[in-house]
Design an enzyme around this catalytic site. Sequence first.
Site, PDB file in Angstrom:
ATOM      1  N   LYS A 235      36.200  37.032 152.714  1.00 10.22           N
ATOM      2  CA  LYS A 235      37.558  36.503 152.970  1.00 10.22           C
ATOM      3  C   LYS A 235      37.545  34.986 153.065  1.00 10.22           C
ATOM      4  CE  LYS A 235      38.697  40.506 155.856  1.00 10.22           C
ATOM      5  NZ  LYS A 235      38.902  40.886 157.265  1.00 10.22           N
TER       6      LYS A 235
ATOM      7  N   ARG B  59      19.132  34.484 155.795  1.00 11.22           N
ATOM      8  CA  ARG B  59      18.718  34.129 154.425  1.00 11.22           C
ATOM      9  C   ARG B  59      19.964  33.679 153.678  1.00 11.22           C
ATOM     10  NH1 ARG B  59      15.025  37.745 150.518  1.00 11.22           N
ATOM     11  NH2 ARG B  59      13.465  36.729 151.836  1.00 11.22           N
TER      12      ARG B  59
END
Length: 305
Positions: free
Chosen positions: A85, A106
């Site tokens: 979003k 990561r």
Amino acid sequence: MTLKKDLISIKHLCKADVEHILKRAESLEDVARGERSLDLLSGYILATLFYEPSTRTRLSFETAMKRLGGTTIDLGSIDISSVSKGETLADTIRVVEGYADCIVLRHPKEGAAAMAAEFTSKPLINAGDGAAHHPTQTLLDLYTMKRESKLEGVKIALAGDLKYGRTVHSLVFALSMFNAKISFVSPPQLAMPDGIKNDLTAMGIEFEETEYIEDVIDDIDVLYMTRIQKERFADINEYNKVAGAYRIEAKYLTGVRDNFIIMHPLPRINEIDPDVDDTPYAKYFEQSFYGVPVRMALLLTLLGK
Ligand code: NCD
């Protein structure tokens, strides 16, 4: 201990820190194998945030946490989280720090972990930021050398994608602490970046460069193979020129040293023939297991246990 709140780069650790973690990992191997139970992290929650694919790093952090009595929460696929979003990494980190005691991140962007660590007071562990750093992989790589071959004064060849491979970028800095003699083996277009070579020279670390594994194979303790990092090439034609540049087969291993081992952070694509798996030199699956005790030792250290 120079290791304080976060682990962002192996450069932030001194040799004593690394040795402390490797020693502690050794004492935790039986716990990592499920042969002894230890509940030191009972009540603690680890959040795993992977904005790039992962199998070993994410699962071994989860295993490490659970073997120590802790639990994990996972961001899951970024398509189903609020990242899709448009939520910023900084906001996601500020939210997650309310849910967890430690965060593993990561991310495809170099520097993402260092930036994220500024938005949380909880320990943050870099599980790979673009082509830059992968310090926990380095710790388990060092552990594997210590357990399976040799670490102090090791003669090692790093082969494959030395330009984009973050595992080798992190590893060379750690090797510099252990008086390693390093050979870089790559096609010219995937050579170790000049910035890293200049740093090694400034530290007085010896290295040589070649295009061919056969130039070095009989005179090393460790061959560290890497995958060509397809996802980091801007032009797929450039990738196609170097894809499959190296492939180790069992028949090339007739003149190697007694303590010779082959390592690979995995996943392998085609750089190690499956016929190598049955030789005594193949240590890449042991290496992936060692990620568990090493990450256990790191979690305990960062969480003050
Ligand atoms: C490595 C990575 O993500 O950098 N994988 C891993 O963590 N074991 C190596 C790679 O993807 O080639």
